[in-house]
Design an enzyme around this catalytic site. Structure first.
Site, short mmCIF file in Angstrom:
data_model
loop_
_atom_site.label_atom_id
_atom_site.label_comp_id
_atom_site.label_asym_id
_atom_site.label_seq_id
_atom_site.Cartn_x
_atom_site.Cartn_y
_atom_site.Cartn_z
N LYS A 202 0.83 -1.21 0.00
CA LYS A 202 0.00 0.00 0.00
C LYS A 202 0.87 1.26 0.00
O LYS A 202 0.56 2.23 -0.70
CB LYS A 202 -0.96 -0.01 1.20
CG LYS A 202 -2.11 -0.98 1.00
CD LYS A 202 -2.96 -1.15 2.22
CE LYS A 202 -4.09 -2.15 1.97
NZ LYS A 202 -4.80 -2.52 3.19
N LYS B 290 -8.88 -3.42 -7.85
CA LYS B 290 -9.42 -2.10 -8.25
C LYS B 290 -8.32 -1.06 -8.21
O LYS B 290 -8.33 -0.11 -8.97
CB LYS B 290 -10.61 -1.71 -7.40
CG LYS B 290 -10.33 -1.63 -5.93
CD LYS B 290 -11.59 -1.37 -5.15
CE LYS B 290 -11.36 -1.58 -3.67
NZ LYS B 290 -11.20 -2.97 -3.27
N LYS C 294 -2.56 -9.54 -11.17
CA LYS C 294 -3.67 -9.81 -10.25
C LYS C 294 -4.76 -8.75 -10.42
O LYS C 294 -4.45 -7.56 -10.47
CB LYS C 294 -3.14 -9.77 -8.81
CG LYS C 294 -4.23 -9.89 -7.77
CD LYS C 294 -3.72 -9.52 -6.38
CE LYS C 294 -4.81 -9.58 -5.36
NZ LYS C 294 -5.45 -8.39 -4.93
P1 ADP Z 1 -8.78 -5.12 -4.32
O1 ADP Z 1 -7.43 -5.74 -4.57
O2 ADP Z 1 -9.55 -4.94 -5.57
O3 ADP Z 1 -8.68 -3.85 -3.49
P2 ADP Z 1 -9.60 -6.31 -1.87
O4 ADP Z 1 -8.20 -6.22 -1.36
O5 ADP Z 1 -10.64 -5.41 -1.28
O6 ADP Z 1 -9.60 -6.18 -3.45
O7 ADP Z 1 -10.06 -7.83 -1.68
C1 ADP Z 1 -11.28 -8.30 -1.13
C2 ADP Z 1 -11.28 -9.81 -1.12
O8 ADP Z 1 -11.22 -10.32 -2.46
C3 ADP Z 1 -10.06 -10.43 -0.40
O9 ADP Z 1 -10.46 -11.62 0.28
C4 ADP Z 1 -9.12 -10.74 -1.51
O10 ADP Z 1 -8.24 -11.80 -1.19
C5 ADP Z 1 -10.07 -11.14 -2.66
N1 ADP Z 1 -9.47 -10.79 -3.95
C6 ADP Z 1 -9.25 -9.53 -4.43
N2 ADP Z 1 -8.68 -9.56 -5.65
C7 ADP Z 1 -8.54 -10.88 -5.96
C8 ADP Z 1 -8.02 -11.59 -7.10
N3 ADP Z 1 -7.55 -10.94 -8.15
N4 ADP Z 1 -8.02 -12.93 -7.07
C9 ADP Z 1 -8.51 -13.61 -5.99
N5 ADP Z 1 -9.01 -13.01 -4.90
C10 ADP Z 1 -9.04 -11.67 -4.87
#
Ligand code: ADP
Ligand code: TRP
Length: 320
Positions: A110, A192, A189
């Site tokens: 982050k 957002k 990966k």
């Molecule tokens: P972002 O990376 O979009 O900010 P978050 O960190 O809020 O997403 O993730 C919310 C949930 O979704 C977590 O449990 C995270 O492990 C899962 N997650 C997010 N992106 C992925 C991905 N590309 N593949 C698998 N799981 C994901």
């Protein structure tokens, strides 16, 4: 068996969230007592606009319910409706070694993405540990990027138990290996924060545009292509049946089909997959008080358990 997970209301949900966390959580709701919450305290580390935060909370609840979360089985609630969790986070922070948090990948990522190093961001894993421990959780379904947070949670539970006697259960992560990292349209990966997401409930034009923008190599139409290196194929495999996957693999290897055609096929699959959920979403939206009622009921169920566990903790550390 108690199952618990949380998701931050920090933006629109995408198919990485769906396969990494939401679908596994929804599948587990019939296997035990499930508690799923919207991590609004956590979202304050990145969302600084109250209207946006409120809208996001509502939207995550809506999308989660539309995707199949059954509020008769799983309690869905707002993290901040059970405010005792911040008290537990404080107590846990008093036994948390700085070094443990300094090693957090998520914190370092982050900062690398330009977020300001606030104490809240640094302390994020301690609040997450409190989330998990305050419900005596056994299983925590999450995507792979959250694995280290569960390890930190276990470390803190052990430390508390060694210091104050047996207080906490040790939770286990549940990570689906097949969908642990869903790729985004650039092949990295999906996230957002990388802007490479395909949203679950984007409108048709938007979703088509995102699928069309998936990055491919420049192998010509006639030539054979390697499915294992293609984001299109990887995403299609998440939605399609075994036979459909085998068929697309063959067409990749045979040559004669361009990426444009594969993208069209992926879009159709994706759009069709979420069709029943879009319909459910409209139904929920039509019932104005539905979401508020679900969240209030969920909070009552969660609050009851959190109060019991907090009594145990306060007694153990000498606050009562
Ligand atoms: P972002 O990376 O979009 O900010 P978050 O960190 O809020 O997403 O993730 C919310 C949930 O979704 C977590 O449990 C995270 O492990 C899962 N997650 C997010 N992106 C992925 C991905 N590309 N593949 C698998 N799981 C994901
Ligand atoms: N950190 C998680 C994420 O970014 C959200 C979260 C907060 C969570 N508390 C939790 C997940 C407790 C599981 C259990 O996705």
């Amino acid at each position: 068996m108690r199952i618990l997970s949380g998701i931050q209301p920090s933006g629109v949900l995408h198919i990485g969230n769906y396969f990494g966390m939401m679908r596994p959580a929804i599948a587990l709701q019939s296997e035990g007592e499930a508690f799923y919450f919207i991590a609004d305290y956590h979202a304050l580390t990145s969302v600084r606009d109250p209207t946006t935060l409120r809208e996001n909370i509502h939207r995550v609840a809506l999308d989660f319910l539309a995707c199949g979360l059954d509020p008769e089985r799983a309690a869905l609630f707002r993290q901040s409706d059970v405010a005792q969790v911040t008290e537990l986070a404080w107590i846990l922070s008093t036994v948390t070694p700085m070094g443990l948090l300094e090693r957090s990948h998520s914190y370092k990522d982050k900062l690398a993405r330009g977020m300001l190093p606030s104490v809240g961001l640094f302390n994020y894993p301690v609040l997450m540990a409190a989330d998990i421990l305050i419900y005596d959780s056994d299983i925590v379904p999450v995507g792979k990027d959250q694995k280290q947070h569960i390890e930190i949670t276990r470390d803190l539970a052990v430390k508390m138990n060694e210091t104050f006697g047996q207080i906490f259960k040790l939770p286990e992560p549940r990570i689906h290996t097949a969908t642990e990292v869903v790729p985004g349209i650039d092949g990295q990966k999906m996230s957002k924060s990388y802007g490479n997401n395909i949203d679950i409930f984007g409108d048709e034009r938007e979703m088509r545009k995102r699928v069309t923008s998936i990055v491919t190599d420049s192998i010509p139409v006639e030539a054979p292509k390697d499915p294992s290196r293609s984001t299109i194929f990887q995403l299609y495999s998440l939605f399609a049946s075994k036979n459909e996957i085998a068929e697309m693999r063959e067409r990749f290897q045979k040559g004669g089909t361009g990426y444009g055609d594969f993208k069209k096929q992926l879009f159709e699959k994706l759009w069709g997959y979420f069709a029943p959920m879009r319909k459910r979403r409209e139904e929920i939206l039509a019932d104005k008080s539905y979401i508020d009622n679900v969240l209030a009921r969920g909070a009552r169920r969660a609050d009851k358990i959190a109060n019991q566990v907090m009594q145990r903790v306060r007694n153990a550390v000498g606050l009562r």
